[in-house]
Design an enzyme around this catalytic site. Structure first.
Site, PDB file in Angstrom:
ATOM      1  N   ASN A 168       0.950  -1.558  -0.621  1.00 24.59           N
ATOM      2  CA  ASN A 168       0.490  -0.337  -0.068  1.00 24.59           C
ATOM      3  C   ASN A 168       0.244   1.135  -0.300  1.00 24.59           C
ATOM      4  O   ASN A 168       1.312   1.557   1.083  1.00 24.59           O
ATOM      5  CB  ASN A 168      -1.048  -0.638   1.523  1.00 24.59           C
ATOM      6  CG  ASN A 168      -2.176   0.972   1.771  1.00 24.59           C
ATOM      7  OD1 ASN A 168      -1.946   1.877   0.395  1.00 24.59           O
ATOM      8  ND2 ASN A 168      -2.539   1.392   2.320  1.00 24.59           N
TER       9      ASN A 168
ATOM     10  N   LYS B 100       3.779   0.736   3.091  1.00 24.10           N
ATOM     11  CA  LYS B 100       3.012   0.035   3.771  1.00 24.10           C
ATOM     12  C   LYS B 100       2.998  -1.294   3.344  1.00 24.10           C
ATOM     13  O   LYS B 100       2.810  -1.817   2.279  1.00 24.10           O
ATOM     14  CB  LYS B 100       1.482  -0.024   4.642  1.00 24.10           C
ATOM     15  CG  LYS B 100       1.369   1.184   5.660  1.00 24.10           C
ATOM     16  CD  LYS B 100       0.398   0.898   6.491  1.00 24.10           C
ATOM     17  CE  LYS B 100      -0.165   2.694   6.336  1.00 24.10           C
ATOM     18  NZ  LYS B 100      -1.432   2.771   6.371  1.00 24.10           N
TER      19      LYS B 100
ATOM     20  N   ARG C 167      -2.644  -1.935  -3.884  1.00 20.99           N
ATOM     21  CA  ARG C 167      -3.998  -1.452  -3.864  1.00 20.99           C
ATOM     22  C   ARG C 167      -3.942  -0.218  -4.069  1.00 20.99           C
ATOM     23  O   ARG C 167      -2.650   0.560  -3.686  1.00 20.99           O
ATOM     24  CB  ARG C 167      -3.964  -0.407  -2.069  1.00 20.99           C
ATOM     25  CG  ARG C 167      -4.788  -0.320  -1.783  1.00 20.99           C
ATOM     26  CD  ARG C 167      -5.199   0.515  -0.098  1.00 20.99           C
ATOM     27  NE  ARG C 167      -6.117   1.251  -0.048  1.00 20.99           N
ATOM     28  CZ  ARG C 167      -6.616   2.048   1.278  1.00 20.99           C
ATOM     29  NH1 ARG C 167      -5.853   2.425   1.297  1.00 20.99           N
ATOM     30  NH2 ARG C 167      -7.711   2.542   0.445  1.00 20.99           N
TER      31      ARG C 167
ATOM     32  N   HIS D  32     -13.412   2.525  -0.464  1.00 20.77           N
ATOM     33  CA  HIS D  32     -12.982   1.782   0.706  1.00 20.77           C
ATOM     34  C   HIS D  32     -13.701   0.385   0.496  1.00 20.77           C
ATOM     35  O   HIS D  32     -14.041   0.034   1.248  1.00 20.77           O
ATOM     36  CB  HIS D  32     -13.706   2.297   2.051  1.00 20.77           C
ATOM     37  CG  HIS D  32     -12.809   3.200   3.098  1.00 20.77           C
ATOM     38  ND1 HIS D  32     -13.777   4.348   3.564  1.00 20.77           N
ATOM     39  CD2 HIS D  32     -11.700   3.199   2.779  1.00 20.77           C
ATOM     40  CE1 HIS D  32     -12.415   4.988   4.353  1.00 20.77           C
ATOM     41  NE2 HIS D  32     -11.616   4.451   4.078  1.00 20.77           N
TER      42      HIS D  32
ATOM     43  N   LEU E 258     -15.545   3.122  10.093  1.00 24.51           N
ATOM     44  CA  LEU E 258     -14.795   4.189  10.248  1.00 24.51           C
ATOM     45  C   LEU E 258     -13.401   4.255  11.268  1.00 24.51           C
ATOM     46  O   LEU E 258     -13.495   3.861  11.816  1.00 24.51           O
ATOM     47  CB  LEU E 258     -15.925   4.190  11.657  1.00 24.51           C
ATOM     48  CG  LEU E 258     -17.064   4.577  11.764  1.00 24.51           C
ATOM     49  CD1 LEU E 258     -17.573   3.864  13.364  1.00 24.51           C
ATOM     50  CD2 LEU E 258     -18.202   5.301  10.992  1.00 24.51           C
TER      51      LEU E 258
ATOM     52  N   ARG F 199     -10.931  15.226   7.101  1.00 23.29           N
ATOM     53  CA  ARG F 199     -12.260  15.251   6.315  1.00 23.29           C
ATOM     54  C   ARG F 199     -12.998  15.972   6.750  1.00 23.29           C
ATOM     55  O   ARG F 199     -14.346  15.464   7.723  1.00 23.29           O
ATOM     56  CB  ARG F 199     -11.611  14.052   5.072  1.00 23.29           C
ATOM     57  CG  ARG F 199     -10.306  13.896   4.400  1.00 23.29           C
ATOM     58  CD  ARG F 199     -10.531  12.722   3.749  1.00 23.29           C
ATOM     59  NE  ARG F 199      -9.751  12.024   3.485  1.00 23.29           N
ATOM     60  CZ  ARG F 199      -9.740  10.740   3.759  1.00 23.29           C
ATOM     61  NH1 ARG F 199     -10.670  10.146   2.944  1.00 23.29           N
ATOM     62  NH2 ARG F 199      -8.679   9.854   3.782  1.00 23.29           N
TER      63      ARG F 199
ATOM     64  N   MET G  15      -9.511  10.202  17.588  1.00 22.85           N
ATOM     65  CA  MET G  15     -10.835   9.617  18.588  1.00 22.85           C
ATOM     66  C   MET G  15      -9.792   9.182  19.720  1.00 22.85           C
ATOM     67  O   MET G  15     -10.495  10.080  20.404  1.00 22.85           O
ATOM     68  CB  MET G  15     -11.646   8.386  17.326  1.00 22.85           C
ATOM     69  CG  MET G  15     -12.593   8.542  18.498  1.00 22.85           C
ATOM     70  SD  MET G  15     -13.647   9.491  17.895  1.00 22.85           S
ATOM     71  CE  MET G  15     -14.338   9.659  17.001  1.00 22.85           C
TER      72      MET G  15
ATOM     73  N   ASN H 102     -12.896  -0.271  17.783  1.00 24.83           N
ATOM     74  CA  ASN H 102     -12.523  -0.187  19.030  1.00 24.83           C
ATOM     75  C   ASN H 102     -13.238   0.597  19.895  1.00 24.83           C
ATOM     76  O   ASN H 102     -13.119   0.685  20.890  1.00 24.83           O
ATOM     77  CB  ASN H 102     -11.300   0.641  19.068  1.00 24.83           C
ATOM     78  CG  ASN H 102     -10.194  -0.892  18.842  1.00 24.83           C
ATOM     79  OD1 ASN H 102     -10.178  -1.543  18.878  1.00 24.83           O
ATOM     80  ND2 ASN H 102      -9.562   0.152  17.057  1.00 24.83           N
TER      81      ASN H 102
ATOM     82  N   GLU I 106      -8.247  -5.393   4.935  1.00 24.97           N
ATOM     83  CA  GLU I 106      -7.946  -5.334   3.655  1.00 24.97           C
ATOM     84  C   GLU I 106      -6.734  -6.119   2.744  1.00 24.97           C
ATOM     85  O   GLU I 106      -6.647  -6.279   1.632  1.00 24.97           O
ATOM     86  CB  GLU I 106      -8.025  -3.794   2.959  1.00 24.97           C
ATOM     87  CG  GLU I 106      -9.258  -2.335   3.604  1.00 24.97           C
ATOM     88  CD  GLU I 106      -8.725  -1.072   4.149  1.00 24.97           C
ATOM     89  OE1 GLU I 106      -8.619  -1.086   5.415  1.00 24.97           O
ATOM     90  OE2 GLU I 106      -9.330  -0.746   3.080  1.00 24.97           O
TER      91      GLU I 106
HETATM   92  P1  AMP Z   1      -6.927   3.495  10.730  1.00 23.37           P
HETATM   93  O1  AMP Z   1      -8.027   4.263   9.849  1.00 23.37           O
HETATM   94  O2  AMP Z   1      -8.765   2.298  10.920  1.00 23.37           O
HETATM   95  O3  AMP Z   1      -6.540   2.183  11.362  1.00 23.37           O
HETATM   96  O4  AMP Z   1      -8.085   3.747  12.396  1.00 23.37           O
HETATM   97  C1  AMP Z   1      -7.904   5.350  12.761  1.00 23.37           C
HETATM   98  C2  AMP Z   1      -8.570   4.851  13.312  1.00 23.37           C
HETATM   99  O5  AMP Z   1      -9.094   4.683  14.961  1.00 23.37           O
HETATM  100  C3  AMP Z   1      -7.023   6.363  14.504  1.00 23.37           C
HETATM  101  O6  AMP Z   1      -6.545   7.500  14.208  1.00 23.37           O
HETATM  102  C4  AMP Z   1      -7.657   6.405  16.158  1.00 23.37           C
HETATM  103  O7  AMP Z   1      -8.662   7.609  16.484  1.00 23.37           O
HETATM  104  C5  AMP Z   1      -8.700   5.174  15.945  1.00 23.37           C
HETATM  105  N1  AMP Z   1      -9.496   4.182  16.600  1.00 23.37           N
HETATM  106  C6  AMP Z   1      -7.381   3.517  17.718  1.00 23.37           C
HETATM  107  N2  AMP Z   1      -7.749   2.791  18.122  1.00 23.37           N
HETATM  108  C7  AMP Z   1      -9.248   3.000  18.942  1.00 23.37           C
HETATM  109  C8  AMP Z   1      -9.508   3.393  20.393  1.00 23.37           C
HETATM  110  N3  AMP Z   1      -8.553   2.755  21.213  1.00 23.37           N
HETATM  111  N4  AMP Z   1     -10.563   4.136  20.157  1.00 23.37           N
HETATM  112  C9  AMP Z   1     -11.114   4.997  19.857  1.00 23.37           C
HETATM  113  N5  AMP Z   1     -10.930   5.379  18.649  1.00 23.37           N
HETATM  114  C10 AMP Z   1      -9.096   4.568  18.261  1.00 23.37           C
END
Ligand code: AMP
Length: 395
Positions: free
Chosen positions: A9, A16, A90, A179, A206, A238, A280, A331, A381
């Site tokens: 990726n 990655k 990807r 996605h 998300l 975004r 988050m 999560n 993915e």
């Molecule tokens: P991804 O793009 O799927 O890798 O998701 C990344 C996002 O997941 C990060 O920016 C975090 O905001 C969120 N994230 C990961 N672990 C947690 C958690 N335990 N609680 C809330 N948000 C999380």
């Protein structure tokens, strides 16, 4: 002998990678090359439960990929013995041209490069990664897997913007969706888990980027991202849906240039724009400490998701399953609770205990009495890319 696929990726300043057995689903090794083109690069390589970090200059993607090979040579796995049958790439934007995975050659790589105007933030790095990998691994078939492919057969009423037809055709303006690899993987996992193909599903991916899709019996009928990954849900940086006239206003009254508005909407908005943080976990901590902007950011985030669930339930004329996936979806149990407790009119009953638990696999977080099943399904993915690549080279 087992076989593996090297999944790549390639981003503008990172690569990655993951070496995956497409049959068992096992990830043998993974890593990331970061800060490509900067003064000092970093390679993080994981193998056999150990993590190795190297700091070294990585002037371009070719050096980056050669560093990956060097890291495998030094720390394992032995690539020559790993039975690498394909490299899976990807690719973010496949346009209307690519509705499924393809084996790459010079001509198809050129066609992907021709799509750069449609995805100027993503496709250039994907193409650089492909060209480099074709040179570095000349004897292995390379496969491109497109983020847009799953949504290529969306109904015309969902993929067409209410825009002058000639202009839309001339500039290839339509809703492509993104996605797709994750939405396809997760919705199939849901069908397999529940043992039914005729499901009306909403999948909520998300992560740092965020998107929703409405899927009827395995076919997507709508998705929240549009011509670019900017449309739809609120994201880490975004805007998601925004009145397009805000761009005209910023140009006329704020004297901003197109590039500035582009970066404002893509990089300085969303959670980050509203409260200064795009992770988050940090937003939640600040909200818990009483920071009003962080609370507002969370409220906008959840409100948008509820609006999409409501509109997709209407578009599907019914709803069997809602699935949460990706970093936030898998999560953040508070977010899931906040979203679902505002949807009791759909007959959704949250099982608060299961929602609060953390497990690795697929799990239900709704009660048995709930009219809509709510699941948490880990997305993968890379595994999906590895499987599609392995399938294609065999066919
Ligand atoms: P991804 O793009 O799927 O890798 O998701 C990344 C996002 O997941 C990060 O920016 C975090 O905001 C969120 N994230 C990961 N672990 C947690 C958690 N335990 N609680 C809330 N948000 C999380």
């Amino acid at each position: 002998m087992s076989r593996t696929v090297l999944v790549i990726n390639s981003g503008s300043s990172s690569i990655k990678y993951q070496l995956i057995d497409p049959d068992s689903g096992e990830s043998l090794s993974s890593g990331v090359v970061e800060r490509i083109g900067e003064e000092s690069g970093r390679i993080t390589h994981k193998y056999a439960g150990e993590k190795h970090t190297l700091e070294a200059p990585v002037p371009d993607h070719e050096v980056g990929l050669r560093q990956v090979i060097a890291a495998c040579g030094k720390f394992g796995p032995d690539l020559a013995a790993a039975g690498v049958v394909a490299v899976g790439h990807r690719v973010v934007q496949g346009g209307s041209r690519f509705d499924k995975a393809i084996v790459l050659d010079e001509a198809s790589t050129r066609e992907i490069a021709e799509l750069i105007p449609l995805a100027p933030l993503h496709n250039p790095a994907n193409v650089t990664g492909i060209r480099t990998a074709l040179e570095v691994f000349p004897d292995i078939p390379h496969v491109a897997i497109f983020d847009t492919a799953f949504f290529s057969d969306m109904p015309a009423y969902a993929s067409t913007y209410a825009l002058d037809k000639d202009v839309a055709e001339r500039y290839k303006i339509r809703r492509y969706g993104f996605h797709g690899t994750s939405h396809a993987f997760v919705s199939r996992e849901v069908a397999r888990h529940l043992g039914r193909d005729d499901l009306k599903q909403i999948v909520l991916h998300l992560g740092n980027g965020a998107s929703a899709s409405a899927i009827d019996s395995g076919h997507p009928i709508d998705t929240s991202m549009g011509m670019t990954p900017l449309e739809g849900l609120m994201m880490g940086t975004r805007t998601g849906d925004i009145d397009p006239a805000i761009a005209f206003h910023l140009a006329r009254v704020g004297h901003m240039r197109v590039g500035e508005i582009d970066s404002l909407f893509n990089e300085r908005s969303g959670l980050k724009g509203v409260c200064g943080h795009n992770d988050m976990r940090e937003v939640r901590e600040l909200a818990a400490a009483g920071q009003a902007d962080a609370r507002l950011a969370l409220d906008i985030y959840g409100h948008r998701i509820r609006k999409y669930i409501g509109s997709y339930a209407a578009a599907l004329n019914g709803l069997d399953v809602i699935t949460f996936t990706a970093g936030v979806g898998e999560n953040d149990s508070d977010l899931r609770r906040e979203v679902l407790e505002g949807l009791s009119f759909l007959g959704i009953e949250l099982d608060r205990e299961s929602n609060a638990q953390r497990t690795d696999g697929i799990r239900a977080i709704s009660t048995p009495a709930s009219k809509v099943t709510v699941l948490v399904v880990p997305t993968n993915e890379e595994l999906s890319i590895a499987r599609q690549a392995a399938e294609l080279i065999e066919s």
